[in-house]
Design a protein around this motif. Sequence first.
Motif, PDB file in Angstrom:
ATOM      1  N   SER A 500      19.063   2.933  -3.261  1.00 31.80           N
ATOM      2  CA  SER A 500      18.548   3.984  -2.370  1.00 31.80           C
ATOM      3  C   SER A 500      17.038   4.121  -2.459  1.00 31.80           C
ATOM      4  O   SER A 500      16.485   5.162  -2.105  1.00 31.80           O
ATOM      5  N   HIS A 501      16.344   3.078  -2.950  1.00 37.50           N
ATOM      6  CA  HIS A 501      14.888   3.062  -2.869  1.00 37.50           C
ATOM      7  C   HIS A 501      14.475   2.881  -1.412  1.00 37.50           C
ATOM      8  O   HIS A 501      15.141   2.174  -0.651  1.00 37.50           O
ATOM      9  N   ILE A 502      13.362   3.485  -1.040  1.00 37.41           N
ATOM     10  CA  ILE A 502      12.777   3.295   0.288  1.00 37.41           C
ATOM     11  C   ILE A 502      11.519   2.451   0.109  1.00 37.41           C
ATOM     12  O   ILE A 502      10.636   2.804  -0.670  1.00 37.41           O
ATOM     13  N   LEU A 503      11.446   1.329   0.818  1.00 39.79           N
ATOM     14  CA  LEU A 503      10.305   0.424   0.722  1.00 39.79           C
ATOM     15  C   LEU A 503       9.574   0.403   2.060  1.00 39.79           C
ATOM     16  O   LEU A 503      10.203   0.244   3.107  1.00 39.79           O
ATOM     17  N   THR A 504       8.258   0.586   2.013  1.00 40.16           N
ATOM     18  CA  THR A 504       7.458   0.654   3.231  1.00 40.16           C
ATOM     19  C   THR A 504       6.240  -0.255   3.108  1.00 40.16           C
ATOM     20  O   THR A 504       5.524  -0.220   2.098  1.00 40.16           O
ATOM     21  N   ALA A 505       6.006  -1.061   4.138  1.00 41.38           N
ATOM     22  CA  ALA A 505       4.816  -1.909   4.174  1.00 41.38           C
ATOM     23  C   ALA A 505       3.587  -1.060   4.500  1.00 41.38           C
ATOM     24  O   ALA A 505       3.612  -0.254   5.423  1.00 41.38           O
ATOM     25  N   ASP A 506       2.527  -1.220   3.711  1.00 45.87           N
ATOM     26  CA  ASP A 506       1.250  -0.536   3.941  1.00 45.87           C
ATOM     27  C   ASP A 506       0.258  -1.598   4.384  1.00 45.87           C
ATOM     28  O   ASP A 506      -0.289  -2.345   3.557  1.00 45.87           O
ATOM     29  N   ARG A 507       0.038  -1.677   5.704  1.00 42.99           N
ATOM     30  CA  ARG A 507      -0.753  -2.788   6.254  1.00 42.99           C
ATOM     31  C   ARG A 507      -2.166  -2.849   5.685  1.00 42.99           C
ATOM     32  O   ARG A 507      -2.629  -3.895   5.237  1.00 42.99           O
ATOM     33  N   ASP A 508      -2.885  -1.706   5.694  1.00 43.50           N
ATOM     34  CA  ASP A 508      -4.298  -1.736   5.333  1.00 43.50           C
ATOM     35  C   ASP A 508      -4.529  -1.884   3.830  1.00 43.50           C
ATOM     36  O   ASP A 508      -5.548  -2.412   3.402  1.00 43.50           O
ATOM     37  N   ASN A 509      -3.597  -1.383   3.005  1.00 44.47           N
ATOM     38  CA  ASN A 509      -3.712  -1.555   1.556  1.00 44.47           C
ATOM     39  C   ASN A 509      -3.043  -2.838   1.071  1.00 44.47           C
ATOM     40  O   ASN A 509      -3.035  -3.123  -0.128  1.00 44.47           O
ATOM     41  N   GLU A 510      -2.433  -3.589   2.024  1.00 43.74           N
ATOM     42  CA  GLU A 510      -1.831  -4.894   1.756  1.00 43.74           C
ATOM     43  C   GLU A 510      -0.884  -4.863   0.553  1.00 43.74           C
ATOM     44  O   GLU A 510      -1.010  -5.626  -0.409  1.00 43.74           O
ATOM     45  N   CYS A 511       0.087  -3.931   0.668  1.00 41.69           N
ATOM     46  CA  CYS A 511       1.081  -3.787  -0.396  1.00 41.69           C
ATOM     47  C   CYS A 511       2.338  -3.183   0.200  1.00 41.69           C
ATOM     48  O   CYS A 511       2.396  -2.838   1.377  1.00 41.69           O
ATOM     49  N   VAL A 512       3.356  -3.054  -0.639  1.00 44.78           N
ATOM     50  CA  VAL A 512       4.594  -2.364  -0.274  1.00 44.78           C
ATOM     51  C   VAL A 512       4.783  -1.191  -1.232  1.00 44.78           C
ATOM     52  O   VAL A 512       4.692  -1.367  -2.454  1.00 44.78           O
ATOM     53  N   HIS A 513       5.017   0.007  -0.692  1.00 36.66           N
ATOM     54  CA  HIS A 513       5.290   1.192  -1.508  1.00 36.66           C
ATOM     55  C   HIS A 513       6.787   1.258  -1.788  1.00 36.66           C
ATOM     56  O   HIS A 513       7.603   1.068  -0.879  1.00 36.66           O
ATOM     57  N   ILE A 514       7.156   1.560  -3.019  1.00 40.45           N
ATOM     58  CA  ILE A 514       8.554   1.840  -3.371  1.00 40.45           C
ATOM     59  C   ILE A 514       8.640   3.312  -3.764  1.00 40.45           C
ATOM     60  O   ILE A 514       7.947   3.759  -4.681  1.00 40.45           O
ATOM     61  N   ILE A 515       9.475   4.076  -3.059  1.00 38.64           N
ATOM     62  CA  ILE A 515       9.727   5.478  -3.426  1.00 38.64           C
ATOM     63  C   ILE A 515      11.223   5.654  -3.608  1.00 38.64           C
ATOM     64  O   ILE A 515      12.028   4.868  -3.095  1.00 38.64           O
ATOM     65  N   ASP A 516      11.610   6.690  -4.355  1.00 36.26           N
ATOM     66  CA  ASP A 516      13.037   6.925  -4.524  1.00 36.26           C
ATOM     67  C   ASP A 516      13.576   7.735  -3.343  1.00 36.26           C
ATOM     68  O   ASP A 516      12.836   8.105  -2.430  1.00 36.26           O
ATOM     69  N   GLN A 517      14.867   8.023  -3.348  1.00 36.68           N
ATOM     70  CA  GLN A 517      15.494   8.672  -2.201  1.00 36.68           C
ATOM     71  C   GLN A 517      15.031  10.108  -2.003  1.00 36.68           C
ATOM     72  O   GLN A 517      15.310  10.712  -0.957  1.00 36.68           O
ATOM     73  N   ASP A 518      14.302  10.652  -2.982  1.00 34.32           N
ATOM     74  CA  ASP A 518      13.771  12.006  -2.848  1.00 34.32           C
ATOM     75  C   ASP A 518      12.270  12.022  -2.578  1.00 34.32           C
ATOM     76  O   ASP A 518      11.639  13.079  -2.639  1.00 34.32           O
TER      77      ASP A 518
END
Length: 560
Positions: A500-518
């Motif tokens: 249930s991790h949420i992963l989001t591409a951050d175009r300008d910081n050239e990375c992927v953020h991993i956040i938990d379901q909360d």
Amino acid sequence: MDPRTSAQDVMRCDLCETTVVQMHCDTCLVNLCKACVGEHMIPDQFKKHEIVPFQLRKSTPLYPVCKSHSKERCEMYCKQCDIPVCASCLTSDKHLGHKLLKVLQVLDEKKDKILKEQTELKETIYPTYQDIASDVQNRMIQLEKEYGDLSTAITKHGEDWHREIDKLVKKLKAEVDKMKNTQLQTLQKHLDEINKTMSDIKDEIDSMDVAVNSNIISKLFSLSSEIDRHRNLPEKMVPSLPKFAPGKIQAEFSKLFGTVSSSSLTSDKHGYSMKTQKSPEAGSFPPVKQLLDEPETVTTIDTGYRNLYNVACLSDEEIWTRGNVNTIKLYSINQGSLLKSITTKSGNKPINIAVTRSGDLVYTDYNDRTVNIVKNEKIEEVIRLQNWIPWSICSTSSGDLLVIMDSDDYTQTKAVCYSGSTEKQTIQFDDKGNPLYSFGYYYKYITENRNLDICVSDSRADAVVVVNQAGKLRFRYTGQTPAPKNQTFYPRGITTDSQSHILTADRDNECVHIIDQDGQFLRYINCGLSRPWGLCIDTNDNLFVAQCNKRQVKKIKYLQ
């Protein structure tokens, strides 16, 4: 769009269709201007028309029509006969000596009963089914792991033997796979039945809302509740795992190599109990996999697009990709070779792609305002929008489609759930009536989390917006400071994994953020990414990142 809340035009009289609405007939449910009130009443002068100011519409109770006297309405209720009765009924001998109540009194009692049942469905029965579904899914995950361990044990023991027994090893593993598939199919069928019941409960809750809020009394009397059936919880399916018993290496290979005991799947009628109070978010499991200290790139696939925007996993060996042209390409992950190309039906470039639970490719056509599905290399139109433009799409765990879309004038954005081409749910505003999503020509991507939350990456708002299954706002994630390149959080593609991790591409910081379901930040994935855009996850929780300018897809391992 509801014309009563639309700001695009004013309400017009239903008779003349030109003058602004001023009055309303609560009896006939007709909107009128003052000049047309008389014309409306003339055709049936003996009918009792309740004409009220438009602002007070639905203020007059709409009594049910008498079944015995079609021109009269029932304002009383016969307790013995359990039916509404009109004045003509009361003058007959049929109800002499019967206890009579006012319909509105019976209505209040009926509403109270419905509201109590609705509360039980919302706060007890439905959350219980959510937990049951989560429990079955958890058992399936554990079953996969333990069967995997079983296969590994058999393989390890087989390595100690001569090549001549390889055939026997394969035979035993095939038996294990067959038992595993049988149990998983049984559990999946059980889970499908539970999800179907949960959907029925939601529909019943919605029907109750409509009936309770309606002034049409007959709707309340015709409403029948299935709550007694829903109180009978499903049986609990508990798989029994076979065991591998290795034998010593002697003369008779087939007997002494080892055997696999039979498996079973028992059913326990009393395995689940009804929840006593409204549960927290359903569907969250104890952690099964931990984040790696250092994510690692497994492979890189060149796609040949000038710009690469989206990637979607067809399987653990194949991925669909979408670029700046009207073709969608299927690539082999291991060989990096092009397997297939699909040209869009309209000739327009697709704006987003996804894969359904059954393995079919779906894509949104921004210019054509359609959602399309590819079955056996034939393209079928599933949804055609009016006054709305589709952005992103995803397939849900229940097999529905979630579409995030903008209005034609870019002043509204909403997320809509479709079953086939039928609209099931619209998510647009929070509890205070404020828009959940920004609007304008900005990319938005949508996905469903394992706990059934709906997650949208909103690039104009520089945020990830997460609502629960009912569409209620849970949180907004706006990035983490410091960012890898000290740029503002600029989200693009979004996906979720088995934890249930949420992963989001951050175009300008050239990375992927991993956040938990909360919504709590956990980690960045860098791995030398260049302008990351689209994301997807395979069944083994490998991350695939579409790098826009490099035209490459990176496969990244980030979980143990």
